[in-house]
Scaffold this active site. Structure first.
Site, PDB file in Angstrom:
ATOM      1  N   GLU A  56      -5.274 -16.006  10.986  1.00 30.99           N
ATOM      2  CA  GLU A  56      -5.860 -14.964  10.135  1.00 30.99           C
ATOM      3  C   GLU A  56      -5.354 -15.060   8.700  1.00 30.99           C
ATOM      4  OE1 GLU A  56      -5.237 -10.311   9.134  1.00 30.99           O
ATOM      5  OE2 GLU A  56      -4.754 -10.935  11.188  1.00 30.99           O
ATOM      6  N   ARG A 110       0.017 -16.848   2.810  1.00 25.63           N
ATOM      7  CA  ARG A 110      -0.748 -17.606   3.804  1.00 25.63           C
ATOM      8  C   ARG A 110      -1.686 -18.602   3.136  1.00 25.63           C
ATOM      9  NH1 ARG A 110      -1.840 -14.038   9.257  1.00 25.63           N
ATOM     10  NH2 ARG A 110       0.232 -13.107   9.369  1.00 25.63           N
ATOM     11  N   ARG A 139       4.579 -14.537   8.974  1.00 31.24           N
ATOM     12  CA  ARG A 139       4.835 -13.119   9.238  1.00 31.24           C
ATOM     13  C   ARG A 139       6.229 -12.780   8.711  1.00 31.24           C
ATOM     14  NH1 ARG A 139       2.032  -9.905  12.658  1.00 31.24           N
ATOM     15  NH2 ARG A 139       1.104 -11.715  13.661  1.00 31.24           N
ATOM     16  N   SER A 198      -8.676  -9.859   6.636  1.00 32.90           N
ATOM     17  CA  SER A 198      -9.236  -8.901   7.580  1.00 32.90           C
ATOM     18  C   SER A 198     -10.026  -7.887   6.766  1.00 32.90           C
ATOM     19  CB  SER A 198      -8.121  -8.211   8.371  1.00 32.90           C
ATOM     20  OG  SER A 198      -8.644  -7.451   9.433  1.00 32.90           O
ATOM     21  N   ARG A 251       6.503  -4.972   4.993  1.00 37.98           N
ATOM     22  CA  ARG A 251       6.276  -4.541   6.369  1.00 37.98           C
ATOM     23  C   ARG A 251       7.500  -4.838   7.229  1.00 37.98           C
ATOM     24  NH1 ARG A 251      -0.071  -6.497   7.296  1.00 37.98           N
ATOM     25  NH2 ARG A 251      -0.860  -5.497   5.395  1.00 37.98           N
TER      26      ARG A 251
END
Length: 428
Positions: free
Chosen positions: A351, A392, A279, A354, A264
């Site tokens: 988070e 994560r 991130r 999701s 990403r």
């Protein structure tokens, strides 16, 4: 994408939902394009009918020996064909404009999705586990960006040297722990009925359009000079396995999972979470995807969240589940639950999964249907969820299992995957 007929018949409702989503939508623009497109189609169909009628007349006139009248009618048909060619171009232009608009409109939200402005309005659904009391143990927990380099298992500087910022390198027990998490997560999901897949890390534009990444989020994707894109999640590939297909109702629900590297650009999050590996541009993730009937889709969402929670419960990591509000929910989703793991080094929940029900939104884009017994094909409902991102998860393990001396205890369920190693200590 949404059904054009639905938007036309529920224009005020769609406009209100888009307002709650902070999405750009103009009812006037939609109506203008819709009217233009329908008028062109109506005119085109009327001329085609007229041409068909005249073509039959030409045959009759020729049979009656009325050559002059037949030739005059042929000239009229030729003129109609010229108009139809121009109308065909106008129709293609009108449909392209409408398609572009429809592809830019996010999904409608389910009635149970809370209305809210942003992440601060996401209600908490439940919690599991109790955060560890480090003060009682006599030390302050460190963040993973300090623990990793000290243990020589995360190297940020070499990640930048090899690529650029927001890349990192795992070494020794860090690399082994990442590999252990991948195998553990896949074993957990396959034991709960998911079929494992191994899919390409590159996808074409049609595939990314099918799940909603294109055209809306092109700036967040890495792409090649050959027209392919590095996938941001295995959801893209797993969902499109059945693009253009009609599934048998008896085969549903389908439960799929896959491990892939994910890429990403994070163009829309400049400046956020620049420290550590929360991130980054490349990370690993085990993804869950489901195909369900409209009647079972939301039950499948609840069980998907439980499957994500199972991983955290097996790892004994405290977490909470929240329901995303209209101002925070993803583009393709009708209802989303986020699972947030407790990170003591950062003193917050972050988070880690999701899980979303996209209802028929992605199925319309990718043309995925199912055939009920004795019925006509219907749009399938698609769901996706993280199960989990290994980076994560590694962060959560490091921060929750750290010891006063800076070492990290390996969660018991991962010890067999770590070759029996129970503690990670500094190495050269």
């Amino acid at each position: 994408m949404l059904d054009i007929k639905y938007v036309r018949e529920h224009l005020d409702e769609v406009a209100e939902t888009m307002k709650n989503r902070h999405a750009s939508f103009s009812p006037e623009q939609f109506t203008a394009l819709d009217v233009q497109r329908r008028e062109v189609i109506a005119e085109e169909e009327a001329l085609q009918a007229e041409r068909n009628k005249l073509s039959k007349e030409i045959g009759a006139l020729m049979g009656q020996g009325k050559t002059d009248e037949a030739n005059a009618t042929k000239e009229t048909v030729r003129q109609i064909n010229e108009k139809l060619t121009a109308l065909g171009d106008a129709r293609a232009e009108a449909e392209a404009a409408m398609d572009a608009l429809m592809l830019s409109i996010p999904n409608m939200v389910d009635a149970t999705t809370p209305v809210g402005e942003d992440e601060n309005d996401n209600p908490e659904v439940r919690r599991w586990g109790t955060p560890r009391d480090f003060a009682a143990e006599g030390f302050e927990p460190q963040a993973h960006w300090d623990l990793g380099p000290a243990l020589n298992i995360i190297d940020f500087e070499r990640g930048v040297k090899l690529a650029e910022s927001r890349f990192y390198v795992l070494g020794g027990a860090g690399a082994r722990l990442e590999r252990a998490l991948i195998a553990f997560m896949l074993d957990q999901h396959t034991s709960r009925g998911y079929k494992e897949w191994w899919v390409p890390a590159l996808a074409n534009a049609a595939t990314l359009t099918g799940t909603g990444q294109l055209p809306k989020f092109e700036e967040d994707l890495f792409h090649t000079t050959e027209g392919l894109y590095l996938i941001p999640t295995a959801e893209v590939q797993l969902t499109n396995l059945h693009a253009g297909e009609v599934l048998d109702a008896d085969s549903l629900p389908l439960h799929y999972c896959a491990f892939t590297p994910c890429f990403r650009e994070e163009a829309g999050s400049a400046g956020r979470d620049t420290r550590g590996i929360i991130r980054v541009h490349q990370f690993s993730k085990v993804e869950m995807v489901k195909f369900a009937t409209p009647e079972t889709g939301f039950d499948e969402l609840e069980s998907m969240v439980e499957d994500a929670e199972n991983i955290l419960q097996q790892l004994k990591l405290p977490y909470r589940v929240i329901s995303l509000c209209t101002g925070d929910i993803g583009f393709s989703s009708a209802k989303t639950y986020d699972v947030e793991v407790w990170l003591p080094g950062q003193r917050t929940y972050r988070e880690i999964s999701s899980c979303s029900n996209c209802v028929d939104f992605q199925a319309r884009r990718a043309n995925i249907r199912f055939r009920p017994k004795g019925g006509k094909p219907e749009w399938v409902h698609t769901l996706n969820g993280s199960g989990l991102p290994t980076g994560r998860s590694l962060v959560a393990i490091m921060e929750n299992y750290q010891q006063k001396d800076g070492s990290i205890v390996v969660p018991k369920v991962l010890v067999p995957y770590m070759g029996g190693q129970e503690v990670i200590e500094p190495t050269k």
